[in-house]
Motif scaffolding. Structure first.
Motif, PDB file in Angstrom:
ATOM      1  N   MET A  36     -48.727 -48.158 -87.767  1.00  0.00           N
ATOM      2  CA  MET A  36     -47.923 -46.967 -87.656  1.00  0.00           C
ATOM      3  C   MET A  36     -47.105 -47.043 -86.374  1.00  0.00           C
ATOM      4  O   MET A  36     -47.612 -47.365 -85.319  1.00  0.00           O
ATOM      5  CB  MET A  36     -48.813 -45.730 -87.641  1.00  0.00           C
ATOM      6  CG  MET A  36     -48.019 -44.451 -87.479  1.00  0.00           C
ATOM      7  SD  MET A  36     -48.984 -42.934 -87.252  1.00  0.00           S
ATOM      8  CE  MET A  36     -50.197 -43.050 -88.506  1.00  0.00           C
ATOM      9  N   ASN A  37     -45.843 -46.741 -86.481  1.00  0.00           N
ATOM     10  CA  ASN A  37     -44.973 -46.697 -85.319  1.00  0.00           C
ATOM     11  C   ASN A  37     -44.988 -45.299 -84.736  1.00  0.00           C
ATOM     12  O   ASN A  37     -45.030 -44.316 -85.457  1.00  0.00           O
ATOM     13  CB  ASN A  37     -43.538 -47.050 -85.712  1.00  0.00           C
ATOM     14  CG  ASN A  37     -43.400 -48.461 -86.211  1.00  0.00           C
ATOM     15  OD1 ASN A  37     -43.991 -49.367 -85.655  1.00  0.00           O
ATOM     16  ND2 ASN A  37     -42.631 -48.643 -87.258  1.00  0.00           N
ATOM     17  N   LEU A  38     -44.943 -45.213 -83.421  1.00  0.00           N
ATOM     18  CA  LEU A  38     -44.930 -43.925 -82.750  1.00  0.00           C
ATOM     19  C   LEU A  38     -43.772 -43.910 -81.782  1.00  0.00           C
ATOM     20  O   LEU A  38     -43.577 -44.844 -81.016  1.00  0.00           O
ATOM     21  CB  LEU A  38     -46.254 -43.706 -82.008  1.00  0.00           C
ATOM     22  CG  LEU A  38     -46.377 -42.441 -81.182  1.00  0.00           C
ATOM     23  CD1 LEU A  38     -46.385 -41.214 -82.088  1.00  0.00           C
ATOM     24  CD2 LEU A  38     -47.658 -42.486 -80.375  1.00  0.00           C
ATOM     25  N   TYR A  39     -43.001 -42.864 -81.828  1.00  0.00           N
ATOM     26  CA  TYR A  39     -41.901 -42.692 -80.894  1.00  0.00           C
ATOM     27  C   TYR A  39     -42.170 -41.419 -80.126  1.00  0.00           C
ATOM     28  O   TYR A  39     -42.299 -40.343 -80.704  1.00  0.00           O
ATOM     29  CB  TYR A  39     -40.569 -42.600 -81.644  1.00  0.00           C
ATOM     30  CG  TYR A  39     -39.392 -42.350 -80.751  1.00  0.00           C
ATOM     31  CD1 TYR A  39     -38.922 -43.347 -79.913  1.00  0.00           C
ATOM     32  CD2 TYR A  39     -38.759 -41.120 -80.738  1.00  0.00           C
ATOM     33  CE1 TYR A  39     -37.842 -43.124 -79.082  1.00  0.00           C
ATOM     34  CE2 TYR A  39     -37.682 -40.882 -79.911  1.00  0.00           C
ATOM     35  CZ  TYR A  39     -37.230 -41.886 -79.082  1.00  0.00           C
ATOM     36  OH  TYR A  39     -36.167 -41.662 -78.247  1.00  0.00           O
ATOM     37  N   PHE A  40     -42.325 -41.528 -78.832  1.00  0.00           N
ATOM     38  CA  PHE A  40     -42.630 -40.371 -77.994  1.00  0.00           C
ATOM     39  C   PHE A  40     -41.381 -40.002 -77.220  1.00  0.00           C
ATOM     40  O   PHE A  40     -40.813 -40.817 -76.512  1.00  0.00           O
ATOM     41  CB  PHE A  40     -43.775 -40.699 -77.036  1.00  0.00           C
ATOM     42  CG  PHE A  40     -44.215 -39.527 -76.216  1.00  0.00           C
ATOM     43  CD1 PHE A  40     -44.942 -38.502 -76.797  1.00  0.00           C
ATOM     44  CD2 PHE A  40     -43.899 -39.450 -74.874  1.00  0.00           C
ATOM     45  CE1 PHE A  40     -45.353 -37.416 -76.040  1.00  0.00           C
ATOM     46  CE2 PHE A  40     -44.311 -38.368 -74.108  1.00  0.00           C
ATOM     47  CZ  PHE A  40     -45.044 -37.352 -74.697  1.00  0.00           C
ATOM     48  N   CYS A  41     -40.952 -38.773 -77.393  1.00  0.00           N
ATOM     49  CA  CYS A  41     -39.762 -38.281 -76.714  1.00  0.00           C
ATOM     50  C   CYS A  41     -40.191 -37.587 -75.430  1.00  0.00           C
ATOM     51  O   CYS A  41     -40.809 -36.525 -75.473  1.00  0.00           O
ATOM     52  CB  CYS A  41     -39.029 -37.316 -77.639  1.00  0.00           C
ATOM     53  SG  CYS A  41     -37.494 -36.694 -76.964  1.00  0.00           S
ATOM     54  N   VAL A  42     -39.894 -38.174 -74.316  1.00  0.00           N
ATOM     55  CA  VAL A  42     -40.339 -37.655 -73.034  1.00  0.00           C
ATOM     56  C   VAL A  42     -39.717 -36.292 -72.738  1.00  0.00           C
ATOM     57  O   VAL A  42     -40.376 -35.385 -72.240  1.00  0.00           O
ATOM     58  CB  VAL A  42     -40.020 -38.648 -71.895  1.00  0.00           C
ATOM     59  CG1 VAL A  42     -40.410 -38.080 -70.552  1.00  0.00           C
ATOM     60  CG2 VAL A  42     -40.712 -39.972 -72.139  1.00  0.00           C
ATOM     61  N   THR A  81     -36.029 -42.091 -91.820  1.00  0.00           N
ATOM     62  CA  THR A  81     -35.127 -40.943 -91.896  1.00  0.00           C
ATOM     63  C   THR A  81     -35.892 -39.690 -92.289  1.00  0.00           C
ATOM     64  O   THR A  81     -35.721 -38.626 -91.691  1.00  0.00           O
ATOM     65  CB  THR A  81     -33.990 -41.218 -92.897  1.00  0.00           C
ATOM     66  OG1 THR A  81     -33.269 -42.376 -92.459  1.00  0.00           O
ATOM     67  CG2 THR A  81     -33.047 -40.031 -93.006  1.00  0.00           C
ATOM     68  N   LEU A  82     -36.766 -39.815 -93.267  1.00  0.00           N
ATOM     69  CA  LEU A  82     -37.557 -38.661 -93.707  1.00  0.00           C
ATOM     70  C   LEU A  82     -38.537 -38.194 -92.647  1.00  0.00           C
ATOM     71  O   LEU A  82     -38.872 -37.001 -92.600  1.00  0.00           O
ATOM     72  CB  LEU A  82     -38.278 -38.981 -95.014  1.00  0.00           C
ATOM     73  CG  LEU A  82     -37.364 -39.113 -96.234  1.00  0.00           C
ATOM     74  CD1 LEU A  82     -38.174 -39.545 -97.447  1.00  0.00           C
ATOM     75  CD2 LEU A  82     -36.615 -37.829 -96.500  1.00  0.00           C
ATOM     76  N   ASP A  83     -38.980 -39.087 -91.783  1.00  0.00           N
ATOM     77  CA  ASP A  83     -39.873 -38.675 -90.707  1.00  0.00           C
ATOM     78  C   ASP A  83     -39.173 -37.730 -89.726  1.00  0.00           C
ATOM     79  O   ASP A  83     -39.820 -36.940 -89.048  1.00  0.00           O
ATOM     80  CB  ASP A  83     -40.428 -39.888 -89.964  1.00  0.00           C
ATOM     81  CG  ASP A  83     -41.459 -40.651 -90.778  1.00  0.00           C
ATOM     82  OD1 ASP A  83     -42.111 -40.037 -91.649  1.00  0.00           O
ATOM     83  OD2 ASP A  83     -41.602 -41.867 -90.550  1.00  0.00           O
ATOM     84  N   ILE A  84     -37.859 -37.784 -89.661  1.00  0.00           N
ATOM     85  CA  ILE A  84     -37.087 -36.878 -88.808  1.00  0.00           C
ATOM     86  C   ILE A  84     -36.482 -35.733 -89.619  1.00  0.00           C
ATOM     87  O   ILE A  84     -36.507 -34.584 -89.209  1.00  0.00           O
ATOM     88  CB  ILE A  84     -35.973 -37.632 -88.053  1.00  0.00           C
ATOM     89  CG1 ILE A  84     -36.572 -38.699 -87.142  1.00  0.00           C
ATOM     90  CG2 ILE A  84     -35.112 -36.667 -87.242  1.00  0.00           C
ATOM     91  CD1 ILE A  84     -35.556 -39.631 -86.516  1.00  0.00           C
ATOM     92  N   ASP A 136     -41.502 -49.173 -91.363  1.00  0.00           N
ATOM     93  CA  ASP A 136     -40.168 -49.600 -90.936  1.00  0.00           C
ATOM     94  C   ASP A 136     -39.124 -49.382 -92.021  1.00  0.00           C
ATOM     95  O   ASP A 136     -37.975 -49.776 -91.866  1.00  0.00           O
ATOM     96  CB  ASP A 136     -40.200 -51.087 -90.541  1.00  0.00           C
ATOM     97  CG  ASP A 136     -40.934 -51.303 -89.226  1.00  0.00           C
ATOM     98  OD1 ASP A 136     -40.973 -50.365 -88.407  1.00  0.00           O
ATOM     99  OD2 ASP A 136     -41.468 -52.408 -89.025  1.00  0.00           O
ATOM    100  N   CYS A 137     -39.511 -48.744 -93.111  1.00  0.00           N
ATOM    101  CA  CYS A 137     -38.587 -48.447 -94.203  1.00  0.00           C
ATOM    102  C   CYS A 137     -37.502 -47.488 -93.715  1.00  0.00           C
ATOM    103  O   CYS A 137     -37.817 -46.446 -93.129  1.00  0.00           O
ATOM    104  CB  CYS A 137     -39.344 -47.817 -95.380  1.00  0.00           C
ATOM    105  SG  CYS A 137     -38.269 -47.141 -96.663  1.00  0.00           S
ATOM    106  N   PRO A 138     -36.225 -47.804 -93.922  1.00  0.00           N
ATOM    107  CA  PRO A 138     -35.162 -46.921 -93.422  1.00  0.00           C
ATOM    108  C   PRO A 138     -35.207 -45.524 -94.036  1.00  0.00           C
ATOM    109  O   PRO A 138     -34.933 -44.539 -93.348  1.00  0.00           O
ATOM    110  CB  PRO A 138     -33.870 -47.646 -93.776  1.00  0.00           C
ATOM    111  CG  PRO A 138     -34.228 -48.752 -94.686  1.00  0.00           C
ATOM    112  CD  PRO A 138     -35.690 -48.998 -94.577  1.00  0.00           C
ATOM    113  N   ILE A 139     -35.560 -45.413 -95.296  1.00  0.00           N
ATOM    114  CA  ILE A 139     -35.664 -44.085 -95.916  1.00  0.00           C
ATOM    115  C   ILE A 139     -36.847 -43.341 -95.310  1.00  0.00           C
ATOM    116  O   ILE A 139     -36.750 -42.155 -94.971  1.00  0.00           O
ATOM    117  CB  ILE A 139     -35.775 -44.190 -97.451  1.00  0.00           C
ATOM    118  CG1 ILE A 139     -34.467 -44.741 -98.020  1.00  0.00           C
ATOM    119  CG2 ILE A 139     -36.103 -42.833 -98.071  1.00  0.00           C
ATOM    120  CD1 ILE A 139     -34.506 -45.065 -99.499  1.00  0.00           C
TER     121      ILE A 139
END
Length: 143
Positions: A1-7, A24-27, A18-21
């Motif tokens: 699982m990828n995690l992006y933390f916005c400081v 996009t749906l995660d956001i 890593d699927c582009p769709i």
């Protein structure tokens, strides 16, 4: 699982793959995020109060969460309001402006398959005449 933390907002975006769709749906894959983007593009809304009183029935907690997610995802940014230091102006980033063609396609699809507001029917007629021109005009109106 990828995690992006916005400081900036201490918000996490959990990318399922890593699927582009999927990314996009995660956001954008909830019932509010694209409506906020729609309001920025088509309705000229740009403050928390504008979105809250937009007639869709979003709650304050959901709105705050979605604005933070969209900001963290690089779709919107916050700026200062020229008339009030208490108000924040939201605007689309270049990444958010790149969603305009997606919104246009969703409008076309929905108008084809559902009964929609007369504005959508009229808008789709304009798109049939000059889709590229309409998209260009929308992009320029937000810069």
């Amino acid at each position: 699982m990828n995690l992006y933390f916005c400081v900036v907002k201490k918000k996490e975006i959990h990318f399922r793959s890593d699927c582009p769709i999927g990314k996009t749906l995660d956001i954008l894959g909830d019932k509010w995020s694209l409506l906020i983007v729609r309001d920025l593009v088509f309705k000229g809304k740009n403050t928390y109060g504008d979105f809250l009183n937009g007639g869709e029935g979003i709650t304050t907690s959901v709105l705050a969460d979605k604005l933070a997610l969209l900001e963290c995802g690089g779709i919107i940014s916050k700026g200062t309001h020229p008339e009030s230091k208490a108000k924040i102006l939201y605007s689309l980033t270049p990444k958010g402006i790149d969603l305009i063609p997606v919104l246009v396609e969703v409008i076309e699809w929905s108008e084809k398959h559902h009964e929609v507001h007369p504005f959508a029917t009229s808008f789709v007629k304009q798109l049939k005449k000059d889709k590229a021109g309409v998209i260009k005009m929308l992009r320029q109106s937000l810069k």
